[in-house]
Design a protein around this motif. Structure first.
Motif, PDB file in Angstrom:
ATOM      1  N   THR A  56     -16.182 -18.482   6.090  1.00 14.08           N
ATOM      2  CA  THR A  56     -16.298 -19.301   4.877  1.00 14.08           C
ATOM      3  C   THR A  56     -14.931 -19.722   4.346  1.00 14.08           C
ATOM      4  O   THR A  56     -14.750 -20.858   3.950  1.00 14.08           O
ATOM      5  CB  THR A  56     -17.075 -18.573   3.762  1.00 14.08           C
ATOM      6  OG1 THR A  56     -16.425 -17.327   3.497  1.00 14.08           O
ATOM      7  CG2 THR A  56     -18.506 -18.293   4.171  1.00 14.08           C
ATOM      8  N   GLN A  57     -13.936 -18.808   4.363  1.00  8.90           N
ATOM      9  CA  GLN A  57     -12.677 -19.122   3.682  1.00  8.90           C
ATOM     10  C   GLN A  57     -11.555 -19.592   4.618  1.00  8.90           C
ATOM     11  O   GLN A  57     -10.693 -20.367   4.216  1.00  8.90           O
ATOM     12  CB  GLN A  57     -12.218 -17.908   2.868  1.00  8.90           C
ATOM     13  CG  GLN A  57     -13.175 -17.639   1.696  1.00  8.90           C
ATOM     14  CD  GLN A  57     -12.883 -16.304   1.035  1.00  8.90           C
ATOM     15  OE1 GLN A  57     -13.327 -15.247   1.480  1.00  8.90           O
ATOM     16  NE2 GLN A  57     -12.115 -16.343  -0.024  1.00  8.90           N
ATOM     17  N   THR A  58     -11.555 -19.112   5.863  1.00  8.23           N
ATOM     18  CA  THR A  58     -10.415 -19.425   6.746  1.00  8.23           C
ATOM     19  C   THR A  58     -10.693 -20.599   7.690  1.00  8.23           C
ATOM     20  O   THR A  58      -9.776 -21.345   8.019  1.00  8.23           O
ATOM     21  CB  THR A  58      -9.980 -18.169   7.523  1.00  8.23           C
ATOM     22  OG1 THR A  58      -9.788 -17.109   6.590  1.00  8.23           O
ATOM     23  CG2 THR A  58      -8.696 -18.401   8.294  1.00  8.23           C
ATOM     24  N   ASP A  69      -5.014 -14.845  -3.616  1.00 11.77           N
ATOM     25  CA  ASP A  69      -4.004 -15.755  -3.081  1.00 11.77           C
ATOM     26  C   ASP A  69      -2.616 -15.437  -3.649  1.00 11.77           C
ATOM     27  O   ASP A  69      -1.637 -15.409  -2.920  1.00 11.77           O
ATOM     28  CB  ASP A  69      -4.362 -17.212  -3.415  1.00 11.77           C
ATOM     29  CG  ASP A  69      -5.592 -17.702  -2.640  1.00 11.77           C
ATOM     30  OD1 ASP A  69      -5.889 -17.142  -1.573  1.00 11.77           O
ATOM     31  OD2 ASP A  69      -6.241 -18.654  -3.111  1.00 11.77           O
ATOM     32  N   ALA A  89     -15.835 -13.580   5.718  1.00 14.75           N
ATOM     33  CA  ALA A  89     -14.686 -14.142   4.996  1.00 14.75           C
ATOM     34  C   ALA A  89     -13.975 -15.164   5.883  1.00 14.75           C
ATOM     35  O   ALA A  89     -13.565 -16.238   5.423  1.00 14.75           O
ATOM     36  CB  ALA A  89     -13.720 -13.026   4.582  1.00 14.75           C
ATOM     37  N   THR A 115      -6.695 -19.188   3.289  1.00 14.70           N
ATOM     38  CA  THR A 115      -7.522 -20.057   2.430  1.00 14.70           C
ATOM     39  C   THR A 115      -6.750 -21.377   2.333  1.00 14.70           C
ATOM     40  O   THR A 115      -5.535 -21.406   2.571  1.00 14.70           O
ATOM     41  CB  THR A 115      -7.674 -19.500   0.992  1.00 14.70           C
ATOM     42  OG1 THR A 115      -6.376 -19.459   0.373  1.00 14.70           O
ATOM     43  CG2 THR A 115      -8.286 -18.101   0.976  1.00 14.70           C
TER      44      THR A 115
END
Ligand code: AP5
Ligand code: ZN
Length: 213
Positions: free
Chosen positions: A177-179, A61, A174, A89
């Motif tokens: 799960t993260q975006t 990040d 990714a 994120t």
């Protein structure tokens, strides 16, 4: 206008951004393009980002927040911007809120390029890009006039190192799960519009224009 384009790999963010950018005189800030440029010129930033990018994972990040904070200060971004591929994120979204608050502004609209995973492999494996401009083509859906050559500069096109079926699986993981939580974050703020990103490019452009008008 201050806009965010969110969507999985191959959903059309990079294809639609230049059209919207020209229409509203915005700057197009793609964290992926900026990171690839840093990797290509082997800057300290690029060296830090390369490993994660090659395997389809997100970079830290701090790294991307720093790039965006710096880019937003550029004179050409003062009229507004399209953030393409950022934030990815919830922590990045919160940081972005802080950065904009500091500047006395906020986000006008977030477009969610919604599309089924099943069509993305064909889009990703057929993509060819012109690295210096960021223009992208597709062997089947948007072929260049001459195969392997950029229409405007005549320079050669290349394929991205992460554009293969295997790395795509990690990029999609990714994203989910993260975006995906970032999409909920903006839905709660009532700035989110869903785009039917599986349609042909011109129809997607019309939907995007309608959402922004
Ligand atoms: P990034 O460069 O952002 O890649 P991505 O999110 O995986 O998105 P893509 O560029 O693959 O998709 P796109 O939606 O732009 O697709 P396009 O329009 O080109 O990020 C790369 C990496 O950098 C990440 O994996 C990560 O490591 C790192 N990174 C970047 N930002 C980060 C962040 N904020 N935090 C942490 N890490 C970060 O279209 C694809 C193809 O389909 C093209 O060939 C196009 O011609 C074709 N096409 C487009 N629209 C259509 C249509 N409607 N119909 C048919 N074909 C179409
Ligand atoms: Zn892109």
């Amino acid at each position: 206008k201050r806009l965010i384009f969110i969507g999985p790999p191959g959903s059309g963010k990079g294809t639609q951004s230049p059209i919207v950018k020209d229409e509203y005189c915005l700057c197009h800030l793609s964290t992926g393009d900026m990171l690839r440029a840093a990797v290509a010129s082997k800057t300290p930033l690029g060296l830090k980002a390369k490993e994660a990018m090659d395997k389809g994972a997100l970079v830290t990040d701090e790294l991307v927040v720093g790039i965006i904070d710096e880019a937003m200060n550029k004179p050409k971004c003062q009229k507004g911007f399209i953030l393409d591929g950022f934030p990815r994120t919830v922590a990045q979204a919160e940081k972005l809120d802080e950065m904009l608050k500091k500047r006395g502004t906020g986000i006008d609209k977030v477009l969610n390029f919604a599309i089924d995973d099943s069509v993305l492999e064909e889009r990703i494996t057929g993509r060819w890009i012109h690295p210096s401009s960021g223009r992208s083509y597709h062997t089947k859906f948007a072929p260049p006039k001459t195969p392997g050559v950029d229409d405007i500069t005549g320079e050669p096109l290349i394929q991205r190192k992460d554009d293969n079926a295997e790395v795509l699986r990690s990029r999609l993981a990714a994203f989910h799960t993260q975006t995906e939580p970032v999409i909920d974050y903006y839905a709660k703020k009532a700035v989110l519009t869903n785009i039917h990103a599986e349609k042909p490019p011109k129809e997607v452009t019309s939907e995007v224009q309608k959402a922004l008008s």
